[in-house]
Motif scaffolding. Structure first.
Motif, PDB file in Angstrom:
ATOM      1  N   ARG A   1       6.048   8.830 -13.415  1.00 34.09           N
ATOM      2  CA  ARG A   1       6.267  10.139 -14.042  1.00 34.09           C
ATOM      3  C   ARG A   1       5.538  11.236 -13.287  1.00 34.09           C
ATOM      4  O   ARG A   1       6.030  12.366 -13.210  1.00 34.09           O
ATOM      5  CB  ARG A   1       5.894  10.140 -15.523  1.00 34.09           C
ATOM      6  N   GLU A   2       4.376  10.933 -12.685  1.00 32.50           N
ATOM      7  CA  GLU A   2       3.654  11.973 -11.924  1.00 32.50           C
ATOM      8  C   GLU A   2       4.493  12.400 -10.715  1.00 32.50           C
ATOM      9  O   GLU A   2       4.602  13.590 -10.397  1.00 32.50           O
ATOM     10  CB  GLU A   2       2.283  11.460 -11.449  1.00 32.50           C
ATOM     11  N   ILE A   3       5.073  11.420 -10.048  1.00 31.81           N
ATOM     12  CA  ILE A   3       5.890  11.730  -8.869  1.00 31.81           C
ATOM     13  C   ILE A   3       7.126  12.533  -9.285  1.00 31.81           C
ATOM     14  O   ILE A   3       7.508  13.518  -8.646  1.00 31.81           O
ATOM     15  CB  ILE A   3       6.292  10.424  -8.153  1.00 31.81           C
TER      16      ILE A   3
ATOM     17  N   ASP B   1       0.819  -1.217   0.000  1.00 29.62           N
ATOM     18  CA  ASP B   1       0.000   0.000   0.000  1.00 29.62           C
ATOM     19  C   ASP B   1       0.849   1.261   0.000  1.00 29.62           C
ATOM     20  O   ASP B   1       0.397   2.322   0.415  1.00 29.62           O
ATOM     21  CB  ASP B   1      -0.914   0.021   1.236  1.00 29.62           C
ATOM     22  N   SER B   2       2.065   1.144  -0.457  1.00 29.01           N
ATOM     23  CA  SER B   2       2.949   2.299  -0.363  1.00 29.01           C
ATOM     24  C   SER B   2       4.059   2.212  -1.409  1.00 29.01           C
ATOM     25  O   SER B   2       5.018   1.483  -1.236  1.00 29.01           O
ATOM     26  CB  SER B   2       3.545   2.334   1.046  1.00 29.01           C
ATOM     27  N   GLY B   3       3.872   2.940  -2.517  1.00 28.59           N
ATOM     28  CA  GLY B   3       4.906   2.981  -3.550  1.00 28.59           C
ATOM     29  C   GLY B   3       5.373   4.409  -3.705  1.00 28.59           C
ATOM     30  O   GLY B   3       6.439   4.807  -3.245  1.00 28.59           O
ATOM     31  N   SER B   4       4.509   5.212  -4.307  1.00 29.43           N
ATOM     32  CA  SER B   4       4.856   6.620  -4.512  1.00 29.43           C
ATOM     33  C   SER B   4       5.016   7.356  -3.189  1.00 29.43           C
ATOM     34  O   SER B   4       5.925   8.159  -3.010  1.00 29.43           O
ATOM     35  CB  SER B   4       3.764   7.306  -5.330  1.00 29.43           C
TER      36      SER B   4
ATOM     37  N   THR C   1       7.941   3.532 -17.070  1.00 29.10           N
ATOM     38  CA  THR C   1       7.557   4.803 -16.428  1.00 29.10           C
ATOM     39  C   THR C   1       7.078   4.609 -14.981  1.00 29.10           C
ATOM     40  O   THR C   1       6.657   5.558 -14.339  1.00 29.10           O
ATOM     41  CB  THR C   1       6.416   5.481 -17.221  1.00 29.10           C
ATOM     42  N   ILE C   2       7.172   3.367 -14.493  1.00 24.36           N
ATOM     43  CA  ILE C   2       6.705   3.116 -13.109  1.00 24.36           C
ATOM     44  C   ILE C   2       7.891   2.880 -12.164  1.00 24.36           C
ATOM     45  O   ILE C   2       8.001   3.505 -11.115  1.00 24.36           O
ATOM     46  CB  ILE C   2       5.771   1.880 -13.062  1.00 24.36           C
ATOM     47  N   ARG C   3       8.773   1.973 -12.545  1.00 27.37           N
ATOM     48  CA  ARG C   3       9.888   1.597 -11.655  1.00 27.37           C
ATOM     49  C   ARG C   3      10.764   2.826 -11.363  1.00 27.37           C
ATOM     50  O   ARG C   3      10.994   3.647 -12.248  1.00 27.37           O
ATOM     51  CB  ARG C   3      10.705   0.474 -12.294  1.00 27.37           C
ATOM     52  N   GLY C   4      11.233   2.892 -10.135  1.00 28.87           N
ATOM     53  CA  GLY C   4      12.127   4.012  -9.770  1.00 28.87           C
ATOM     54  C   GLY C   4      11.401   5.331  -9.568  1.00 28.87           C
ATOM     55  O   GLY C   4      12.031   6.379  -9.439  1.00 28.87           O
ATOM     56  N   GLY C   5      10.069   5.284  -9.518  1.00 23.33           N
ATOM     57  CA  GLY C   5       9.288   6.526  -9.342  1.00 23.33           C
ATOM     58  C   GLY C   5       8.491   6.820 -10.601  1.00 23.33           C
ATOM     59  O   GLY C   5       9.055   6.877 -11.689  1.00 23.33           O
TER      60      GLY C   5
HETATM   61  C1  LIG Z   1       9.432  -3.575 -13.097  1.00 26.57           C
HETATM   62  C2  LIG Z   1       9.374  -2.930 -11.749  1.00 26.57           C
HETATM   63  C3  LIG Z   1      10.390  -3.151 -10.858  1.00 26.57           C
HETATM   64  C4  LIG Z   1      10.351  -2.587  -9.583  1.00 26.57           C
HETATM   65  N1  LIG Z   1      11.366  -2.865  -8.710  1.00 26.57           N
HETATM   66  C5  LIG Z   1      11.297  -2.363  -7.460  1.00 26.57           C
HETATM   67  C6  LIG Z   1      12.308  -2.701  -6.498  1.00 26.57           C
HETATM   68  O1  LIG Z   1      13.244  -3.450  -6.793  1.00 26.57           O
HETATM   69  N2  LIG Z   1      12.191  -2.211  -5.249  1.00 26.57           N
HETATM   70  C7  LIG Z   1      11.172  -1.385  -4.880  1.00 26.57           C
HETATM   71  O2  LIG Z   1      11.161  -0.950  -3.741  1.00 26.57           O
HETATM   72  N3  LIG Z   1      10.199  -1.061  -5.753  1.00 26.57           N
HETATM   73  C8  LIG Z   1      10.234  -1.532  -7.032  1.00 26.57           C
HETATM   74  N4  LIG Z   1       9.241  -1.220  -7.932  1.00 26.57           N
HETATM   75  C9  LIG Z   1       8.087  -0.469  -7.462  1.00 26.57           C
HETATM   76  C10 LIG Z   1       7.976   0.949  -7.971  1.00 26.57           C
HETATM   77  O3  LIG Z   1       8.947   1.769  -7.420  1.00 26.57           O
HETATM   78  C11 LIG Z   1       6.546   1.422  -7.640  1.00 26.57           C
HETATM   79  O4  LIG Z   1       5.654   0.621  -8.390  1.00 26.57           O
HETATM   80  C12 LIG Z   1       6.327   2.869  -7.933  1.00 26.57           C
HETATM   81  O5  LIG Z   1       7.067   3.667  -7.050  1.00 26.57           O
HETATM   82  C13 LIG Z   1       4.839   3.243  -7.864  1.00 26.57           C
HETATM   83  O6  LIG Z   1       4.288   2.846  -6.659  1.00 26.57           O
HETATM   84  P1  LIG Z   1       2.915   2.001  -6.630  1.00 26.57           P
HETATM   85  O7  LIG Z   1       3.063   0.846  -7.550  1.00 26.57           O
HETATM   86  O8  LIG Z   1       2.572   1.746  -5.219  1.00 26.57           O
HETATM   87  O9  LIG Z   1       1.826   2.947  -7.295  1.00 26.57           O
HETATM   88  P2  LIG Z   1       0.994   4.080  -6.553  1.00 26.57           P
HETATM   89  O10 LIG Z   1       1.889   4.891  -5.684  1.00 26.57           O
HETATM   90  O11 LIG Z   1      -0.213   3.468  -5.942  1.00 26.57           O
HETATM   91  O12 LIG Z   1       0.568   4.980  -7.786  1.00 26.57           O
HETATM   92  C14 LIG Z   1      -0.537   4.636  -8.657  1.00 26.57           C
HETATM   93  C15 LIG Z   1      -0.722   5.790  -9.645  1.00 26.57           C
HETATM   94  O13 LIG Z   1      -1.070   6.981  -8.935  1.00 26.57           O
HETATM   95  C16 LIG Z   1      -0.162   8.028  -9.251  1.00 26.57           C
HETATM   96  N5  LIG Z   1       0.120   8.836  -8.043  1.00 26.57           N
HETATM   97  C17 LIG Z   1       0.446   8.369  -6.810  1.00 26.57           C
HETATM   98  N6  LIG Z   1       0.661   9.397  -5.963  1.00 26.57           N
HETATM   99  C18 LIG Z   1       0.495  10.524  -6.692  1.00 26.57           C
HETATM  100  C19 LIG Z   1       0.606  11.914  -6.387  1.00 26.57           C
HETATM  101  N7  LIG Z   1       0.948  12.349  -5.168  1.00 26.57           N
HETATM  102  N8  LIG Z   1       0.379  12.796  -7.388  1.00 26.57           N
HETATM  103  C20 LIG Z   1       0.042  12.386  -8.637  1.00 26.57           C
HETATM  104  N9  LIG Z   1      -0.083  11.082  -8.981  1.00 26.57           N
HETATM  105  C21 LIG Z   1       0.141  10.166  -8.027  1.00 26.57           C
HETATM  106  C22 LIG Z   1       1.101   7.324  -9.703  1.00 26.57           C
HETATM  107  O14 LIG Z   1       1.882   8.145 -10.563  1.00 26.57           O
HETATM  108  C23 LIG Z   1       0.539   6.126 -10.442  1.00 26.57           C
HETATM  109  O15 LIG Z   1       0.189   6.458 -11.754  1.00 26.57           O
HETATM  110  C24 LIG Z   1       9.253  -1.766  -9.209  1.00 26.57           C
HETATM  111  C25 LIG Z   1       8.225  -1.530 -10.117  1.00 26.57           C
HETATM  112  C26 LIG Z   1       8.266  -2.102 -11.379  1.00 26.57           C
HETATM  113  C27 LIG Z   1       7.154  -1.846 -12.328  1.00 26.57           C
END
Ligand SMILES: Cc1cc2nc3c(=O)[nH]c(=O)nc-3n(C[C@H](O)[C@H](O)[C@H](O)COP(=O)(O)OP(=O)(O)OC[C@H]3O[C@@H](n4cnc5c(N)ncnc54)[C@H](O)[C@@H]3O)c2cc1C
Length: 378
Positions: free
Chosen positions: A364-366, A135-138, A358-362
Protein backbone atom coordinates in the motif's frame (compact mmCIF):
# COMPACT_ATOMS: atom_id res chain seq x y z
CA UNK A 1 -7.49 15.59 -9.15
CA UNK A 2 -5.90 16.03 -12.54
CA UNK A 3 -4.15 12.81 -13.55
CA UNK A 4 -6.89 10.67 -12.08
CA UNK A 5 -10.02 9.80 -13.98
CA UNK A 6 -12.94 7.50 -13.25
CA UNK A 7 -15.66 7.77 -15.87
CA UNK A 8 -19.14 6.63 -14.89
CA UNK A 9 -19.25 3.39 -16.86
CA UNK A 10 -21.99 0.75 -16.80
CA UNK A 11 -21.68 -2.84 -17.85
CA UNK A 12 -23.38 -3.24 -21.23
CA UNK A 13 -26.34 -5.69 -21.51
CA UNK A 14 -24.34 -8.33 -23.42
CA UNK A 15 -21.87 -8.42 -20.54
CA UNK A 16 -24.61 -8.68 -17.90
CA UNK A 17 -26.17 -11.50 -19.94
CA UNK A 18 -23.08 -13.61 -19.24
CA UNK A 19 -23.73 -13.64 -15.52
CA UNK A 20 -26.41 -16.35 -15.67
CA UNK A 21 -24.23 -18.43 -17.98
CA UNK A 22 -21.28 -18.31 -15.57
CA UNK A 23 -23.53 -19.31 -12.67
CA UNK A 24 -24.88 -22.27 -14.66
CA UNK A 25 -21.31 -23.27 -15.53
CA UNK A 26 -20.28 -23.08 -11.88
CA UNK A 27 -23.24 -25.20 -10.78
CA UNK A 28 -21.85 -27.90 -13.04
CA UNK A 29 -18.08 -27.49 -12.66
CA UNK A 30 -17.24 -25.97 -9.28
CA UNK A 31 -15.86 -28.66 -6.95
CA UNK A 32 -18.16 -29.18 -3.98
CA UNK A 33 -15.73 -30.83 -1.60
CA UNK A 34 -13.69 -27.67 -0.82
CA UNK A 35 -14.76 -24.53 0.99
CA UNK A 36 -15.28 -21.78 -1.63
CA UNK A 37 -12.63 -19.06 -1.36
CA UNK A 38 -12.72 -15.76 -3.25
CA UNK A 39 -8.95 -15.32 -3.09
CA UNK A 40 -7.67 -15.59 -6.68
CA UNK A 41 -4.60 -17.40 -5.33
CA UNK A 42 -6.82 -20.17 -4.06
CA UNK A 43 -7.39 -23.51 -5.78
CA UNK A 44 -4.98 -24.67 -8.48
CA UNK A 45 -7.30 -26.95 -10.42
CA UNK A 46 -6.27 -28.00 -13.93
CA UNK A 47 -9.61 -29.67 -14.67
CA UNK A 48 -11.55 -26.53 -13.73
CA UNK A 49 -9.22 -24.28 -15.77
CA UNK A 50 -9.51 -26.60 -18.79
CA UNK A 51 -13.32 -26.56 -18.54
CA UNK A 52 -13.26 -22.77 -18.35
CA UNK A 53 -10.94 -22.63 -21.36
CA UNK A 54 -13.25 -24.90 -23.31
CA UNK A 55 -16.14 -22.56 -22.51
CA UNK A 56 -14.12 -19.68 -24.04
CA UNK A 57 -13.62 -17.80 -20.78
CA UNK A 58 -9.83 -17.58 -20.73
CA UNK A 59 -8.24 -15.00 -23.00
CA UNK A 60 -11.70 -13.60 -23.62
CA UNK A 61 -10.50 -10.27 -25.04
CA UNK A 62 -7.67 -11.71 -27.17
CA UNK A 63 -7.65 -12.19 -30.97
CA UNK A 64 -9.37 -15.33 -32.24
CA UNK A 65 -6.34 -16.34 -34.23
CA UNK A 66 -4.53 -17.10 -30.97
CA UNK A 67 -7.50 -18.87 -29.40
CA UNK A 68 -9.04 -15.75 -27.83
CA UNK A 69 -12.68 -14.71 -27.83
CA UNK A 70 -12.46 -11.10 -29.13
CA UNK A 71 -14.93 -10.11 -26.48
CA UNK A 72 -14.96 -6.90 -24.47
CA UNK A 73 -13.19 -6.15 -21.19
CA UNK A 74 -16.66 -5.72 -19.69
CA UNK A 75 -17.58 -9.29 -20.57
CA UNK A 76 -14.31 -10.46 -19.06
CA UNK A 77 -15.11 -8.39 -15.99
CA UNK A 78 -18.42 -10.17 -15.45
CA UNK A 79 -16.85 -13.62 -15.82
CA UNK A 80 -13.98 -12.88 -13.41
CA UNK A 81 -16.31 -11.24 -10.91
CA UNK A 82 -18.69 -14.22 -10.91
CA UNK A 83 -15.84 -16.73 -10.56
CA UNK A 84 -14.38 -14.88 -7.58
CA UNK A 85 -17.72 -14.21 -5.92
CA UNK A 86 -18.49 -17.93 -6.07
CA UNK A 87 -15.02 -18.79 -4.72
CA UNK A 88 -14.13 -20.96 -7.73
CA UNK A 89 -10.61 -22.52 -7.98
CA UNK A 90 -9.05 -20.13 -10.51
CA UNK A 91 -5.41 -19.80 -9.53
CA UNK A 92 -3.93 -22.16 -12.16
CA UNK A 93 -4.74 -19.98 -15.17
CA UNK A 94 -5.24 -16.63 -13.40
CA UNK A 95 -1.84 -14.99 -13.95
CA UNK A 96 -1.55 -16.21 -17.55
CA UNK A 97 -5.04 -14.93 -18.34
CA UNK A 98 -4.64 -11.63 -16.52
CA UNK A 99 -1.17 -10.51 -17.50
CA UNK A 100 1.20 -12.98 -19.18
CA UNK A 101 -1.07 -13.42 -22.21
CA UNK A 102 -1.67 -9.67 -22.66
CA UNK A 103 2.09 -9.08 -22.26
CA UNK A 104 2.92 -11.60 -24.98
CA UNK A 105 0.23 -10.23 -27.28
CA UNK A 106 1.59 -6.72 -26.87
CA UNK A 107 5.33 -7.27 -26.86
CA UNK A 108 5.91 -10.88 -27.97
CA UNK A 109 7.02 -12.04 -31.40
CA UNK A 110 4.57 -13.70 -33.75
CA UNK A 111 6.24 -17.04 -33.05
CA UNK A 112 5.87 -16.51 -29.28
CA UNK A 113 2.19 -15.65 -29.65
CA UNK A 114 1.55 -18.73 -31.73
CA UNK A 115 3.45 -20.97 -29.35
CA UNK A 116 2.42 -19.70 -25.93
CA UNK A 117 -0.99 -18.03 -26.22
CA UNK A 118 -3.35 -20.77 -27.55
CA UNK A 119 -2.47 -23.23 -24.72
CA UNK A 120 -3.20 -20.45 -22.21
CA UNK A 121 -6.68 -19.98 -23.67
CA UNK A 122 -7.29 -23.73 -23.42
CA UNK A 123 -6.53 -23.53 -19.69
CA UNK A 124 -3.56 -25.86 -20.13
CA UNK A 125 -0.55 -23.56 -19.73
CA UNK A 126 0.15 -21.64 -16.52
CA UNK A 127 2.54 -18.74 -15.87
CA UNK A 128 4.23 -17.22 -12.83
CA UNK A 129 5.36 -13.63 -12.27
CA UNK A 130 9.13 -13.36 -11.78
CA UNK A 131 9.58 -9.87 -10.39
CA UNK A 132 10.38 -10.01 -6.64
CA UNK A 133 13.75 -11.06 -5.26
CA UNK A 134 15.24 -11.67 -1.82
CA UNK A 135 16.48 -8.07 -1.59
CA UNK A 136 14.20 -6.43 -4.08
CA UNK A 137 10.40 -6.29 -3.93
CA UNK A 138 9.10 -2.76 -3.84
CA UNK A 139 12.22 -1.36 -5.47
CA UNK A 140 11.82 -3.42 -8.60
CA UNK A 141 14.45 -1.50 -10.57
CA UNK A 142 17.13 -2.97 -8.29
CA UNK A 143 16.66 -6.53 -9.60
CA UNK A 144 19.90 -8.45 -9.83
CA UNK A 145 19.65 -11.78 -11.67
CA UNK A 146 22.02 -11.52 -14.59
CA UNK A 147 21.25 -12.78 -18.05
CA UNK A 148 24.59 -12.99 -19.88
CA UNK A 149 24.42 -12.99 -23.67
CA UNK A 150 25.89 -16.09 -25.24
CA UNK A 151 25.55 -17.60 -28.67
CA UNK A 152 21.86 -18.40 -29.29
CA UNK A 153 20.52 -17.09 -25.99
CA UNK A 154 21.18 -16.00 -22.42
CA UNK A 155 22.66 -17.68 -19.35
CA UNK A 156 20.70 -16.69 -16.25
CA UNK A 157 21.98 -16.73 -12.66
CA UNK A 158 20.16 -15.41 -9.61
CA UNK A 159 17.14 -15.86 -7.37
CA UNK A 160 13.48 -14.85 -7.41
CA UNK A 161 11.25 -15.14 -4.37
CA UNK A 162 7.56 -15.24 -3.36
CA UNK A 163 6.88 -16.69 -6.80
CA UNK A 164 3.27 -17.82 -6.59
CA UNK A 165 2.61 -21.35 -7.89
CA UNK A 166 6.07 -21.77 -9.47
CA UNK A 167 5.96 -25.38 -8.24
CA UNK A 168 2.75 -25.98 -10.18
CA UNK A 169 3.04 -23.66 -13.18
CA UNK A 170 4.84 -24.23 -16.47
CA UNK A 171 6.64 -20.93 -17.12
CA UNK A 172 7.93 -17.87 -15.31
CA UNK A 173 8.37 -14.50 -17.00
CA UNK A 174 11.46 -13.29 -15.17
CA UNK A 175 12.69 -9.71 -15.01
CA UNK A 176 16.47 -9.91 -15.32
CA UNK A 177 19.46 -7.70 -16.00
CA UNK A 178 20.83 -8.03 -19.49
CA UNK A 179 23.19 -5.11 -18.85
CA UNK A 180 24.93 -4.11 -15.61
CA UNK A 181 23.23 -1.30 -13.67
CA UNK A 182 24.21 2.17 -14.83
CA UNK A 183 23.04 5.67 -14.06
CA UNK A 184 19.58 4.96 -15.41
CA UNK A 185 18.36 2.24 -13.06
CA UNK A 186 15.46 1.42 -15.38
CA UNK A 187 17.69 0.63 -18.33
CA UNK A 188 19.20 -2.77 -19.07
CA UNK A 189 16.30 -4.86 -17.76
CA UNK A 190 14.68 -7.54 -19.90
CA UNK A 191 11.97 -10.17 -19.57
CA UNK A 192 12.64 -13.83 -20.33
CA UNK A 193 10.17 -16.71 -20.54
CA UNK A 194 11.78 -19.53 -18.58
CA UNK A 195 10.59 -23.12 -18.38
CA UNK A 196 10.09 -23.81 -14.67
CA UNK A 197 10.91 -27.49 -15.16
CA UNK A 198 13.98 -26.86 -17.30
CA UNK A 199 17.69 -27.38 -16.54
CA UNK A 200 19.27 -24.87 -14.19
CA UNK A 201 16.00 -24.00 -12.44
CA UNK A 202 15.36 -25.02 -8.85
CA UNK A 203 11.94 -24.33 -7.33
CA UNK A 204 11.74 -24.45 -3.53
CA UNK A 205 8.29 -24.07 -1.96
CA UNK A 206 7.91 -21.67 0.98
CA UNK A 207 5.28 -22.48 3.60
CA UNK A 208 2.96 -19.59 4.52
CA UNK A 209 1.30 -18.90 7.88
CA UNK A 210 -1.71 -21.04 6.89
CA UNK A 211 0.62 -24.02 6.39
CA UNK A 212 0.10 -23.96 2.61
CA UNK A 213 2.84 -24.03 0.01
CA UNK A 214 1.57 -21.41 -2.42
CA UNK A 215 4.71 -19.48 -3.22
CA UNK A 216 8.37 -20.31 -3.78
CA UNK A 217 11.98 -19.38 -4.06
CA UNK A 218 13.20 -19.93 -7.63
CA UNK A 219 16.95 -20.27 -8.16
CA UNK A 220 18.55 -20.02 -11.60
CA UNK A 221 22.01 -21.60 -11.91
CA UNK A 222 23.58 -21.23 -15.35
CA UNK A 223 20.12 -21.59 -16.82
CA UNK A 224 20.23 -21.32 -20.62
CA UNK A 225 17.30 -19.44 -22.18
CA UNK A 226 17.15 -19.35 -25.99
CA UNK A 227 16.91 -16.01 -27.82
CA UNK A 228 13.37 -16.78 -28.94
CA UNK A 229 12.22 -16.65 -25.31
CA UNK A 230 13.19 -13.00 -24.81
CA UNK A 231 9.99 -10.93 -24.61
CA UNK A 232 10.10 -7.61 -26.44
CA UNK A 233 13.31 -5.66 -26.94
CA UNK A 234 16.41 -6.35 -24.82
CA UNK A 235 16.64 -3.58 -22.23
CA UNK A 236 12.93 -2.68 -22.49
CA UNK A 237 11.91 -4.73 -19.43
CA UNK A 238 11.01 -1.76 -17.27
CA UNK A 239 8.44 -0.37 -19.70
CA UNK A 240 6.98 -3.85 -20.19
CA UNK A 241 6.70 -4.63 -16.49
CA UNK A 242 5.03 -1.28 -15.87
CA UNK A 243 2.42 -2.00 -18.53
CA UNK A 244 1.71 -5.39 -16.89
CA UNK A 245 0.89 -3.68 -13.63
CA UNK A 246 -2.29 -1.99 -14.99
CA UNK A 247 -3.68 -5.44 -15.61
CA UNK A 248 -2.33 -6.78 -12.34
CA UNK A 249 -3.75 -4.12 -10.09
CA UNK A 250 -7.22 -3.11 -11.22
CA UNK A 251 -9.40 -6.22 -11.36
CA UNK A 252 -12.09 -7.37 -8.94
CA UNK A 253 -9.57 -9.76 -7.36
CA UNK A 254 -8.13 -6.71 -5.61
CA UNK A 255 -11.21 -6.17 -3.44
CA UNK A 256 -13.03 -9.50 -3.49
CA UNK A 257 -10.44 -11.72 -1.74
CA UNK A 258 -12.53 -11.82 1.45
CA UNK A 259 -15.95 -11.72 -0.25
CA UNK A 260 -17.00 -15.21 0.93
CA UNK A 261 -16.77 -13.96 4.51
CA UNK A 262 -19.44 -11.37 3.72
CA UNK A 263 -21.61 -13.98 2.01
CA UNK A 264 -21.42 -16.32 5.01
CA UNK A 265 -21.92 -13.42 7.42
CA UNK A 266 -25.15 -12.43 5.69
CA UNK A 267 -26.29 -16.06 5.78
CA UNK A 268 -25.33 -16.45 9.43
CA UNK A 269 -27.29 -13.42 10.63
CA UNK A 270 -30.25 -14.51 8.51
CA UNK A 271 -33.45 -12.58 7.92
CA UNK A 272 -33.44 -10.85 11.30
CA UNK A 273 -30.09 -9.09 11.78
CA UNK A 274 -29.62 -6.78 14.76
CA UNK A 275 -29.46 -3.06 13.98
CA UNK A 276 -25.68 -3.22 14.28
CA UNK A 277 -25.42 -6.24 11.96
CA UNK A 278 -27.69 -4.54 9.41
CA UNK A 279 -25.52 -1.41 9.58
CA UNK A 280 -22.38 -3.52 9.08
CA UNK A 281 -23.88 -5.20 6.01
CA UNK A 282 -24.94 -1.83 4.62
CA UNK A 283 -21.54 -0.31 5.19
CA UNK A 284 -19.63 -3.20 3.62
CA UNK A 285 -22.03 -3.41 0.67
CA UNK A 286 -21.67 0.35 0.10
CA UNK A 287 -17.88 0.13 0.04
CA UNK A 288 -18.01 -2.90 -2.21
CA UNK A 289 -20.28 -1.18 -4.73
CA UNK A 290 -18.00 1.87 -4.87
CA UNK A 291 -14.88 -0.23 -5.48
CA UNK A 292 -16.73 -2.27 -8.07
CA UNK A 293 -17.77 0.89 -9.93
CA UNK A 294 -14.17 2.11 -9.94
CA UNK A 295 -12.91 -1.24 -11.20
CA UNK A 296 -15.52 -1.32 -13.98
CA UNK A 297 -14.40 2.18 -14.93
CA UNK A 298 -10.82 0.87 -15.26
CA UNK A 299 -12.14 -2.02 -17.40
CA UNK A 300 -13.65 0.69 -19.62
CA UNK A 301 -10.26 2.38 -19.96
CA UNK A 302 -8.57 -0.92 -20.83
CA UNK A 303 -11.32 -1.47 -23.39
CA UNK A 304 -10.48 1.93 -24.89
CA UNK A 305 -6.81 0.92 -25.16
CA UNK A 306 -5.61 3.20 -22.35
CA UNK A 307 -3.02 2.26 -19.72
CA UNK A 308 -4.66 3.42 -16.47
CA UNK A 309 -1.76 2.69 -14.12
CA UNK A 310 -2.63 5.34 -11.53
CA UNK A 311 -6.35 4.50 -11.41
CA UNK A 312 -5.44 0.79 -11.13
CA UNK A 313 -3.13 1.57 -8.20
CA UNK A 314 -5.97 3.45 -6.48
CA UNK A 315 -8.41 0.54 -6.96
CA UNK A 316 -5.85 -1.85 -5.51
CA UNK A 317 -4.91 0.39 -2.57
CA UNK A 318 -8.52 1.02 -1.52
CA UNK A 319 -9.60 -2.51 -2.43
CA UNK A 320 -6.87 -4.11 -0.31
CA UNK A 321 -7.82 -1.96 2.67
CA UNK A 322 -11.42 -3.09 2.24
CA UNK A 323 -10.63 -6.80 1.96
CA UNK A 324 -8.45 -6.58 5.04
CA UNK A 325 -11.10 -4.70 7.03
CA UNK A 326 -14.06 -6.85 6.02
CA UNK A 327 -13.19 -10.03 8.00
CA UNK A 328 -12.40 -8.02 11.14
CA UNK A 329 -15.69 -6.12 10.98
CA UNK A 330 -17.69 -9.27 10.27
CA UNK A 331 -15.96 -11.16 13.07
CA UNK A 332 -16.77 -8.47 15.61
CA UNK A 333 -20.44 -8.31 14.55
CA UNK A 334 -21.13 -12.03 14.12
CA UNK A 335 -23.41 -13.96 16.47
CA UNK A 336 -21.74 -16.66 18.64
CA UNK A 337 -21.29 -19.72 16.42
CA UNK A 338 -19.48 -23.05 16.75
CA UNK A 339 -16.08 -23.38 15.03
CA UNK A 340 -17.44 -25.83 12.47
CA UNK A 341 -20.07 -23.32 11.28
CA UNK A 342 -19.50 -22.28 7.68
CA UNK A 343 -19.05 -18.63 8.61
CA UNK A 344 -16.37 -19.50 11.18
CA UNK A 345 -14.58 -21.86 8.79
CA UNK A 346 -14.59 -19.26 5.99
CA UNK A 347 -13.42 -16.57 8.41
CA UNK A 348 -10.59 -18.77 9.71
CA UNK A 349 -9.41 -19.56 6.18
CA UNK A 350 -9.47 -15.90 5.15
CA UNK A 351 -7.79 -14.57 8.32
CA UNK A 352 -4.79 -16.77 7.68
CA UNK A 353 -4.33 -15.49 4.13
CA UNK A 354 -5.23 -11.89 4.88
CA UNK A 355 -1.71 -10.62 5.69
CA UNK A 356 -0.84 -11.08 2.02
CA UNK A 357 -3.64 -8.93 0.61
CA UNK A 358 -1.87 -5.58 1.08
CA UNK A 359 1.57 -6.92 0.10
CA UNK A 360 1.21 -8.99 -3.09
CA UNK A 361 1.15 -6.99 -6.32
CA UNK A 362 2.70 -3.94 -4.63
CA UNK A 363 2.39 -2.77 -1.01
CA UNK A 364 0.00 0.00 0.00
CA UNK A 365 2.91 2.41 0.63
CA UNK A 366 4.20 1.85 -2.89
CA UNK A 367 0.71 2.26 -4.35
CA UNK A 368 0.24 5.51 -2.46
CA UNK A 369 3.52 6.69 -3.97
CA UNK A 370 2.26 5.83 -7.48
CA UNK A 371 -1.01 7.66 -6.82
CA UNK A 372 0.77 10.71 -5.40
CA UNK A 373 3.03 10.86 -8.46
CA UNK A 374 -0.01 10.53 -10.74
CA UNK A 375 -1.62 13.46 -8.95
CA UNK A 376 1.54 15.55 -9.33
CA UNK A 377 2.17 15.57 -5.57
CA UNK A 378 5.70 14.19 -5.75
C1 LIG B 1 1.06 -14.02 -1.17
C2 LIG B 1 2.10 -13.32 -1.99
C3 LIG B 1 2.30 -13.70 -3.29
C4 LIG B 1 3.28 -13.09 -4.07
N1 LIG B 1 3.47 -13.52 -5.35
C5 LIG B 1 4.45 -12.97 -6.08
C6 LIG B 1 4.72 -13.46 -7.40
O1 LIG B 1 4.08 -14.39 -7.88
N2 LIG B 1 5.74 -12.90 -8.09
C7 LIG B 1 6.48 -11.87 -7.60
O2 LIG B 1 7.35 -11.40 -8.31
N3 LIG B 1 6.26 -11.40 -6.36
C8 LIG B 1 5.27 -11.92 -5.59
N4 LIG B 1 5.04 -11.45 -4.31
C9 LIG B 1 5.95 -10.47 -3.76
C10 LIG B 1 5.39 -9.08 -3.58
O3 LIG B 1 5.17 -8.45 -4.79
C11 LIG B 1 6.38 -8.32 -2.68
O4 LIG B 1 6.38 -8.95 -1.42
C12 LIG B 1 6.05 -6.87 -2.54
O5 LIG B 1 6.24 -6.20 -3.75
C13 LIG B 1 6.88 -6.20 -1.43
O6 LIG B 1 8.23 -6.43 -1.62
P1 LIG B 1 9.14 -6.98 -0.41
O7 LIG B 1 8.48 -8.18 0.16
O8 LIG B 1 10.52 -7.10 -0.91
O9 LIG B 1 9.06 -5.86 0.71
P2 LIG B 1 9.96 -4.55 0.80
O10 LIG B 1 10.05 -3.90 -0.54
O11 LIG B 1 11.22 -4.88 1.51
O12 LIG B 1 9.06 -3.64 1.73
C14 LIG B 1 9.01 -3.79 3.17
C15 LIG B 1 8.13 -2.67 3.72
O13 LIG B 1 8.73 -1.40 3.42
C16 LIG B 1 7.81 -0.57 2.73
N5 LIG B 1 8.52 0.21 1.69
C17 LIG B 1 9.41 -0.26 0.79
N6 LIG B 1 9.83 0.74 -0.02
C18 LIG B 1 9.16 1.85 0.38
C19 LIG B 1 9.14 3.20 -0.08
N7 LIG B 1 9.88 3.61 -1.12
N8 LIG B 1 8.32 4.06 0.55
C20 LIG B 1 7.55 3.68 1.60
N9 LIG B 1 7.53 2.41 2.08
C21 LIG B 1 8.32 1.51 1.48
C22 LIG B 1 6.84 -1.53 2.07
O14 LIG B 1 5.58 -0.92 1.82
C23 LIG B 1 6.73 -2.62 3.11
O15 LIG B 1 5.80 -2.29 4.10
C24 LIG B 1 4.07 -12.05 -3.51
C25 LIG B 1 3.86 -11.65 -2.19
C26 LIG B 1 2.89 -12.27 -1.42
C27 LIG B 1 2.70 -11.84 -0.02
Amino acid sequence: MEGLRFDDVSLPPQAEALRAQVRAFLAQHQPRETLPDSDFNHGHDAAFSAALGKRGWIGMTWPRRYGGGERSFFERYVVTEELLAAGAPVSAHWIADRQSGPLLLRYGTEAQRERFVPPITRGESYFSIGMSEPDSGSDLASVRPSARKVSGGYVVNGTKVWTTDAHRNHFIIALVRTEPPGENRHAGLSQLIIDLRGDGVQVRPIRNIAGDEDFNEVVFSDCFVPDDQLVGRPGNGWEQVTSELSYERSGPERFLSAFRVLVEFVRAVGAAPTDHQAAVIGRLAGQLMTLRQMSISVAGMLQAGASPAVEAALVKALGNDFEKELPEIARAAAPPLPDEHRFRATLAQTLLHMPAFTIRGGTREILRGVIARGLGLR
